[in-house]
Design an enzyme around this catalytic site. Structure first.
Site, PDB file in Angstrom:
ATOM      1  CB  SER A 271      30.590  46.620 120.970  1.00  0.00           C
ATOM      2  OG  SER A 271      31.982  46.794 120.184  1.00  0.00           O
TER       3      SER A 271
ATOM      4  CE1 TYR B 153      28.532  42.303 123.130  1.00  0.00           C
ATOM      5  CE2 TYR B 153      28.123  43.769 121.497  1.00  0.00           C
ATOM      6  CZ  TYR B 153      28.880  42.728 121.933  1.00  0.00           C
ATOM      7  OH  TYR B 153      30.007  42.407 121.401  1.00  0.00           O
TER       8      TYR B 153
ATOM      9  CE  LYS C  63      31.720  41.704 114.705  1.00  0.00           C
ATOM     10  NZ  LYS C  63      32.762  40.918 115.079  1.00  0.00           N
TER      11      LYS C  63
ATOM     12  CE  LYS D  16      41.522  43.167 114.777  1.00  0.00           C
ATOM     13  NZ  LYS D  16      40.801  42.164 115.493  1.00  0.00           N
TER      14      LYS D  16
ATOM     15  CD  GLU E 281      34.798  36.967 102.100  1.00  0.00           C
ATOM     16  OE1 GLU E 281      34.737  35.852 102.491  1.00  0.00           O
ATOM     17  OE2 GLU E 281      35.998  37.493 101.932  1.00  0.00           O
TER      18      GLU E 281
ATOM     19  NE  ARG F  65      39.169  45.829 117.053  1.00  0.00           N
ATOM     20  CZ  ARG F  65      39.047  46.479 115.733  1.00  0.00           C
ATOM     21  NH1 ARG F  65      39.947  47.533 115.628  1.00  0.00           N
ATOM     22  NH2 ARG F  65      38.748  45.888 114.648  1.00  0.00           N
TER      23      ARG F  65
ATOM     24  CE  LYS G 213      35.349  41.183 112.609  1.00  0.00           C
ATOM     25  NZ  LYS G 213      35.798  40.221 113.625  1.00  0.00           N
TER      26      LYS G 213
HETATM   27  C1  PBG Z   1      37.444  39.353 116.945  1.00  0.00           C
HETATM   28  C2  PBG Z   1      35.811  39.725 116.960  1.00  0.00           C
HETATM   29  C3  PBG Z   1      35.460  41.221 117.048  1.00  0.00           C
HETATM   30  C4  PBG Z   1      34.247  41.236 117.411  1.00  0.00           C
HETATM   31  C5  PBG Z   1      33.668  39.965 117.394  1.00  0.00           C
HETATM   32  N1  PBG Z   1      34.819  38.951 117.188  1.00  0.00           N
HETATM   33  C6  PBG Z   1      36.695  42.324 116.767  1.00  0.00           C
HETATM   34  C7  PBG Z   1      37.347  42.720 115.753  1.00  0.00           C
HETATM   35  O1  PBG Z   1      37.329  42.053 114.793  1.00  0.00           O
HETATM   36  O2  PBG Z   1      38.206  43.502 116.139  1.00  0.00           O
HETATM   37  C8  PBG Z   1      33.637  42.435 117.386  1.00  0.00           C
HETATM   38  C9  PBG Z   1      32.207  42.727 118.041  1.00  0.00           C
HETATM   39  C10 PBG Z   1      31.637  43.829 118.628  1.00  0.00           C
HETATM   40  O3  PBG Z   1      32.220  44.841 118.351  1.00  0.00           O
HETATM   41  O4  PBG Z   1      30.659  43.779 119.490  1.00  0.00           O
HETATM   42  N2  PBG Z   1      37.862  38.930 115.646  1.00  0.00           N
END
Ligand code: PBG
Length: 324
Positions: free
Chosen positions: A274, A313, A248, A217, A233, A205, A195
């Protein structure tokens, strides 16, 4: 010319015969945003076409998607600021609306595959996936305990797959042990393996109002420049008992998807996040792109790169389109 590749493109029937990659509703997981108010419905302004839904409307949405062939859902809670705190306490309160809703959803649709997210950010007043100390550092091992409790609280609702999205070290093994010790050997783990610290999560968010209050992050999510590191990982997740691996975001990371698919045997998911949805929806609203055609091409590219499963989505739109 002995070889004329165009012969295999000369009609739709022949093109269908030689098509190498297919996307079907069997491959898709539909992420949904749950509101506390049961009848609530609020569009995500940065994701046109995607609504945050209260339980009543979400039940209807899931029912409709099931009839369209979408069988898997990943549900995220939209938590009011006044219910957030430093330790994400509400993530484990059995009566909190998210856990209550999961119970109801599984009761009404036992055949649906319900996935939940394990990370502190939706419930954290700091907007981080782990515990933040007074110096702004994210505490790894202390966070594992919170995550394990969160996973147990979710498992107790009867859900099928836990999705740790927090990127703390050691969390897959820690969650696995905690689940097994409490009789939840059958609950699966889909690990967010690679990720990345990505700007493509912006609209998510917005949907959850979960952006970090300070910092970013990058001390836990991966550097977008790194591919080798995804192996570290993936080795850990495999050894720690994950049932699925995940990459991701998806589109800017197709090389990572390809590599993980080639080198590991576990089923591989990719999260078409997203921001990837938002770019297409926005351009389509302006009349600059054909949303359906772009959707199909994007999903195909993720599958072709090697993903077995796509969290997207676009799931419902794809299913509606496929029906026609
Ligand atoms: C939470 C999480 C996130 C997403 C999925 N779980 C956001 C982040 O890590 O800040 C993102 C999903 C998306 O953008 O569609 N940890």
């Amino acid at each position: 010319m002995l070889t004329r590749p165009r012969r295999n493109r000369k009609s739709q029937a022949i093109r269908d015969l030689v098509q190498e990659t297919h996307v079907t509703t069997d491959d898709l997981v539909f992420p949904l945003f749950l509101l506390e108010s049961p009848k609530g419905k609020i569009e995500v302004s940065s994701m046109p076409g995607i609504n945050r839904l209260g339980l009543d409307l979400m039940l209807l949405e899931i029912e409709e998607c099931l009839t369209l062939g979408i069988k898997a859902f990943d549900i995220f809670p939209v938590v009011d600021e006044r219910h957030k705190d430093r330790m994400a306490t509400n993530a484990t309160v059995p009566d909190f609306f998210y856990l209550r809703a999961l119970r109801e959803i599984k009761k009404q649709f036992p055949e649906a595959c319900i996935m939940t997210d394990v990370a502190m950010d939706p419930y954290s007043s700091d907007g981080h996936d782990g515990i933040v100390d007074e110096n702004g550092r994210i505490l790894n091992d202390e966070t594992l305990e919170v995550l394990a409790e969160m996973a147990l609280a979710q498992a107790e609702t009867g859900i099928d797959i836990i999705g740790p999205s927090d990127m703390m070290d050691g969390r897959v093994g820690y969650l696995r042990e905690g689940l097994d010790r409490n009789g939840f050997e059958e609950v699966s783990i889909m690990s967010y393996t690679a990720k990345y610290a990505s700007a493509f999560y912006g609209p998510f968010r917005d949907a959850l109002d979960s952006a970090p209050k300070s910092g970013d992050k990058k001390t836990y999510q991966m550097n977008p420049a790194n591919r080798q590191e995804a192996r570290i990982e993936a080795d850990l997740d495999t050894a720690e008992g994950a049932d699925f691996l995940m990459v991701k975001p998806a589109l800017s990371y197709l090389d990572v998807i390809k590599q993980i698919k080639e080198e590991y045997s576990l089923p591989l998911a990719a999260y078409n996040v997203s921001g990837e949805y938002a770019m297409v929806a926005a351009a389509a609203e302006k009349g600059w792109l054909d949303k359906r055609a772009i959707m199909n091409e994007m999903l195909l590219s993720i599958k072709r790169a090697g993903a077995d499963i796509i969290l997207t989505y676009f799931a419902k739109e794809f299913a509606l389109n496929a029906k026609k």
